[in-house]
Design a protein around this motif. Structure first.
Motif, PDB file in Angstrom:
ATOM      1  N   PRO A 167     -10.664  -4.032  20.883  1.00  0.00           N
ATOM      2  CA  PRO A 167     -10.058  -4.220  19.820  1.00  0.00           C
ATOM      3  C   PRO A 167      -8.622  -4.032  20.163  1.00  0.00           C
ATOM      4  N   SER A 168      -7.626  -5.292  19.374  1.00  0.00           N
ATOM      5  CA  SER A 168      -6.335  -5.277  19.600  1.00  0.00           C
ATOM      6  C   SER A 168      -5.598  -5.388  18.266  1.00  0.00           C
ATOM      7  N   GLY A 169      -6.550  -5.775  17.178  1.00  0.00           N
ATOM      8  CA  GLY A 169      -6.021  -6.130  15.704  1.00  0.00           C
ATOM      9  C   GLY A 169      -4.949  -7.177  15.724  1.00  0.00           C
ATOM     10  N   ASN A 202      -3.304   2.908   3.291  1.00  0.00           N
ATOM     11  CA  ASN A 202      -2.172   3.525   3.304  1.00  0.00           C
ATOM     12  C   ASN A 202      -1.431   3.635   4.550  1.00  0.00           C
ATOM     13  N   PHE A 203      -2.112   3.233   5.544  1.00  0.00           N
ATOM     14  CA  PHE A 203      -1.707   3.336   6.881  1.00  0.00           C
ATOM     15  C   PHE A 203      -0.298   2.474   7.158  1.00  0.00           C
ATOM     16  N   GLY A 204      -0.135   1.296   6.734  1.00  0.00           N
ATOM     17  CA  GLY A 204       0.758   0.277   6.581  1.00  0.00           C
ATOM     18  C   GLY A 204       1.767   0.153   5.581  1.00  0.00           C
ATOM     19  N   THR A 205       1.829   1.405   4.723  1.00  0.00           N
ATOM     20  CA  THR A 205       2.875   1.072   3.549  1.00  0.00           C
ATOM     21  C   THR A 205       4.308   1.375   4.220  1.00  0.00           C
ATOM     22  N   LYS A 206       5.242   0.862   3.569  1.00  0.00           N
ATOM     23  CA  LYS A 206       6.819   0.883   3.981  1.00  0.00           C
ATOM     24  C   LYS A 206       7.204   2.082   4.392  1.00  0.00           C
ATOM     25  N   LYS A 207       6.597   3.426   3.604  1.00  0.00           N
ATOM     26  CA  LYS A 207       6.997   4.677   4.175  1.00  0.00           C
ATOM     27  C   LYS A 207       6.461   4.941   5.498  1.00  0.00           C
ATOM     28  N   ASN A 208       5.135   4.612   5.728  1.00  0.00           N
ATOM     29  CA  ASN A 208       4.693   5.166   6.805  1.00  0.00           C
ATOM     30  C   ASN A 208       5.285   4.052   8.287  1.00  0.00           C
ATOM     31  N   VAL A 209       5.579   2.892   7.897  1.00  0.00           N
ATOM     32  CA  VAL A 209       5.762   2.021   8.851  1.00  0.00           C
ATOM     33  C   VAL A 209       7.193   2.520   9.329  1.00  0.00           C
ATOM     34  N   SER A 248      -1.547  -3.731  13.253  1.00  0.00           N
ATOM     35  CA  SER A 248      -2.965  -3.994  14.290  1.00  0.00           C
ATOM     36  C   SER A 248      -3.775  -2.742  14.051  1.00  0.00           C
ATOM     37  N   ARG A 249      -3.235  -1.495  14.014  1.00  0.00           N
ATOM     38  CA  ARG A 249      -4.259  -0.320  13.870  1.00  0.00           C
ATOM     39  C   ARG A 249      -4.889  -0.345  12.686  1.00  0.00           C
ATOM     40  N   MET A 250      -4.189  -0.828  11.634  1.00  0.00           N
ATOM     41  CA  MET A 250      -4.788  -0.828  10.262  1.00  0.00           C
ATOM     42  C   MET A 250      -5.917  -1.865  10.301  1.00  0.00           C
ATOM     43  N   SER A 251      -5.622  -3.037  10.903  1.00  0.00           N
ATOM     44  CA  SER A 251      -6.808  -4.197  10.988  1.00  0.00           C
ATOM     45  C   SER A 251      -7.836  -3.418  11.630  1.00  0.00           C
ATOM     46  N   GLY A 303      -9.003  -6.017   4.851  1.00  0.00           N
ATOM     47  CA  GLY A 303      -9.234  -4.937   3.894  1.00  0.00           C
ATOM     48  C   GLY A 303     -10.057  -5.605   2.524  1.00  0.00           C
ATOM     49  N   GLU A 304     -10.038  -6.550   2.054  1.00  0.00           N
ATOM     50  CA  GLU A 304     -10.982  -6.949   0.992  1.00  0.00           C
ATOM     51  C   GLU A 304     -12.210  -7.011   1.418  1.00  0.00           C
TER      52      GLU A 304
END
Ligand code: ADP
Ligand code: MG
Length: 726
Positions: free
Chosen positions: A134-136, A566-573, A589-592, A681-682
């Motif tokens: 997996p590489s997302g 939430n992994f990819g929200t601006k705060k977390n990025v 990629s990790r969130m995917s 996500g959907e």
């Protein structure tokens, strides 16, 4: 597969006895680490100058030059070949949650003769085809190459198997464009970030001795054992790691007689051999015991440097699975193999240590240590409160959804348990600034007073908290048993590094005006005030806590899909980028991959449930129905009244009708989900909202039918058998 197979398996189990372990004659201290080629072994094997050069490269994170790499590789090969190794492999942790290896032999042919060779180049870098990991979306198939790079901070080891040994070299796994494709790389990066920020703060607090800080980890591993002969008869366990069907047994864990009970002989034999294997691999396993649920066990190691402890936990899971097979068991690492009884976790005991041998979460004996401890405590509170959403994502996967928030595991709401005494200290510090008595303010000023001794015994432990202070470490209990713990620890290190950085900056700002001690005091108290809402010592399972947490504004992501988003929200990025732990591309990629992982897990469960329902449960139920119907018809023909029995048959038939409808519904929902277009996500939401409930409905009906169908027709081993026959 039929009910006859069930009976046959049970007969086999009745005759099984513990498998004898070929015990080594070596005493344990000699055996420990016998299969590890670590720093000590390298030092012995290498000439002094090479050893020094290697040390320096490792300390400064520099690449090894060719000549040195050749020397190290050769020493490693000599050591391995002497112990029967024919092959080596780079051993890495792709984002599959498990480890990967591709074996290569030492063989090379020179003048028609086979030589055993291992070059520095092969040690340092491998080039496995990365296209099937997996590489997302990080790596398109046309740029399939990835590479593995030796991580000299983690020692090489030898895996012994029946017919030979393999030298395993722990490596990081990256794409050619430099993006991390594994769990190890970000963990190493987060360790550096934590070191950097902790050092900065320690210097500010006046420490000039410590040279580096590293996180420590001890992960308690829970697991279930099931006899292999029964496991083979459960296609759901084979495909998904959990039972998708199974009626509640007459006896479960209600007698509380399994926890810490005497260990069954076959199980003990398995544990002893697993420990022996792990000791040889340098994994310091320490405790073993029966867990709460029948057939559930736990093993805990002595804590180590996190990067090594993570590797060791991966090895631990592998060894448990392999040794279990030898002992006629299958080891279930899934978070929830059985409905209605306890699930399995992996308590992640986390702390920070210094090269001078101190634990930064050890409450101090002197005012200085005490002050340092309170600063670290404030940092963890800030970290968990500010980044509860991110921490929650690290434990978000389909398996853990059955555990978190259910009435037997930590809730999905993250809160910190400090225990009464420490909470009192925090409260007093906060009260001090609110104008409490002069005396109180005085005694509770940091850097002046010494903390009261904090109890560290079991009585003070709150089992319902997802994040508990246990004397000199934090125990993150929400981690799932099957998880690789790279991700939770990467995030823990990063969010604490972030808090430490913030604290350092604030202290620097305040120091000039107020002096150091007052500045520290002010920052700590400010943090305690601001993040007090994350503290909770009560029962995390209670409905009141859910209401209270909502009032406090603490997030509650009830399932993996909500959490992962939430992994990819601006705060977390921003956070990951600020500490160079993950780039925004890597985060995406990790969130995917997390979403994809969820979809795949539910898709396999859906397929599996449908196939078992259609081809095993339904036919058994119909056969039973037919036999009863015939019997009633024949009896009635003799003029005997069978009204009550007819009622029961009607009940069974009604359930079978509903069951067939539920099969049709799950089929439809599954097809809908499979062909759903939209973001990943959907897609995950569709699985969660359509397939998961349809599977639950199907199971409910099947479990009801199981209680009515002739036992000699039932094809799946029942809970009462799986859980108690060993
Ligand atoms: P319990 O089951 O009561 O939580 P265990 O003894 O089973 O306790 O597990 C505690 C774990 O915490 C062990 O793996 C232990 O090595 C680990 N541990 C102890 N001190 C630290 C520390 N400073 N850092 C990380 N882990 C630690
Ligand atoms: Mg524990």
């Amino acid at each position: 597969m039929s009910a006859a197979a069930r009976t046959a398996a049970i007969q086999l189990i009745a005759r099984k006895s513990p498998v004898a372990v070929t015990l080594s004659t070596k005493p344990l201290p000699e055996l420990f680490g016998a299969n590890v080629f670590g720093l000590e072994q390298m030092r012995t094997a290498l000439p002094e100058s090479a050893w020094k050069a290697l040390r320096s490269c490792m300390e400064h994170g520099q690449a090894l030059d060719h000549a040195l790499a050749d020397q190290v590789a050769n020493a490693m090969k000599e050591w391995a070949v002497e112990r029967g190794a024919t092959h080596f492999t780079h051993w890495f942790q792709p984002m599959t949650g498990s480890t990967a290896e591709k074996h290569d032999s030492f063989a090379s042919i020179e003048n028609g003769k086979l030589m055993m060779e291992f070059s520095g180049k092969a040690l340092i870098k491998g080039e496995p085809d990365a296209s099937s990991f997996p590489s997302g979306g990080l790596r398109a198939t046309f740029e399939a190459r990835g590479y593995t790079a030796w991580d000299p901070t983690s020692p090489a080891f030898l895996r012994e198997t029946t017919n030979g040994s393999t030298l395993c070299i722990p490596t990081a796994f990256c794409s050619w464009t430099g993006e991390a494709l594994d769990e190890k790389t970000p963990l190493l990066r987060s360790t550096e970030a934590l070191n950097r920020e902790a050092m900065r703060l320690l210097r500010l607090l006046g420490d000039d001795k410590v040279q580096f800080v590293y996180p420590t980890l001890g992960c308690e591993q829970e697991y279930f054992l099931i006899d292999r002969d029964l496991w083979f008869l459960r296609p759901d366990l084979i495909a998904t790691g959990r039972t998708l069907f199974g009626a509640k047994p007459p006896k479960g864990q209600e007698l509380e007689d399994h926890y810490f009970g005497s260990i069954a002989p076959r199980v003990l034999a398995f544990m002893q051999e697993s420990e022996l294997e792990l000791w040889k691999l340098g994994v310091p396993v320490k405790t073993r015991h029966n867990e709460v649920a029948p057939s559930q066990y736990e093993l805990a190691p002595i804590f180590e440097r996190t990067t090594i402890a993570v590797d060791h936990n991966m090895l631990c899971m592998e060894v448990l699975k392999q040794v279990a097979t030898k002992h006629g068991f299958h080891c279930l690492l899934h978070e929830k193999p059985y409905a209605g009884i306890n699930g399995s976790g992996k308590h992640n005991n986390w702390s920070m240590a210094t090269d001078t041998g101190e634990n930064l979460l050890e409450p101090g004996k002197s005012p200085e240590q005490n002050m340092r401890f309170m600063v670290m405590l404030a940092a963890v509170m800030r970290a968990v409160d500010t980044h509860a959403d991110l921490l929650r994502t690290t434990i978000a996967h389909a398996g853990n959804d059955h555990r978190l928030g259910a009435n037997e595991a930590p809730p999905a709401i993250l809160s910190i348990y400090l225990g009464e005494q420490l909470t009192d200290v925090v409260d007093a510090l906060i009260a001090g600034t609110k104008g409490g008595s002069e005396r109180k303010r005085d005694t509770m000023r940091l850097g002046v007073s010494v903390l009261p001794p904090l109890p560290r015994d079991a009585t003070d432990r709150n089992r319902t908290s997802p994040f508990a202070f246990t004397g000199n470490k934090f125990e993150f209990r929400a981690v799932g048993s099957s998880q690789a713990c790279g991700k939770p620890n990467t995030v823990l290190n990063t969010i604490v590094a972030d808090a430490l950085a913030w604290i350092a900056t604030e202290i620097e700002k305040g120091k000039a005006q107020k002096g150091l001690e007052a500045a520290i005091n002010e920052v700590v108290v400010e943090l305690f005030k601001k993040h007090q809402r994350i503290l909770f010592n009560g029962n995390g399972y209670s409905a009141e806590w859910h209401a209270e947490a909502a009032k406090r504004g603490l997030p509650n992501f009830r399932n993996a899909v909500d959490a992962i988003a939430n992994f990819g929200t601006k705060k977390n990025v921003d956070l990951f980028e600020r500490f160079a732990v993950l780039s925004s591309k890597e985060v995406d990629s990790r969130m995917s991959i997390m979403f994809e992982g969820y979809c795949k897990a539910i898709a396999i469960e859906g397929q599996s449930a449908l196939s078992i329902a259609r081809t095993m449960i339904l036919p058994a139920a119909q056969r039973s129905q037919g036999v009863v119907a015939q019997s009633l018809a024949a009896t009635k023909a003799c003029g005997i009244d069978v009204k009550v029995q007819e009622k029961r048959l009607r009940d069974l038939s009604g359930r079978i009708e509903s069951f067939v409808l539920a099969i049709e519904d799950l089929t439809a929902q599954f097809e809908h989900a499979e062909h759903h277009a939209g973001s990943v996500g959907e897609h995950a939401k569709t699985y969660r909202d359509k397939v998961v409930p349809a599977m639950a409905k199907l199971r409910e009906l099947a479990d009801g039918i199981e209680t009515m169908v002739d036992d000699s027709e039932w094809p799946l081993p029942k809970y009462r058998e799986i859980l108690f026959l060993q």
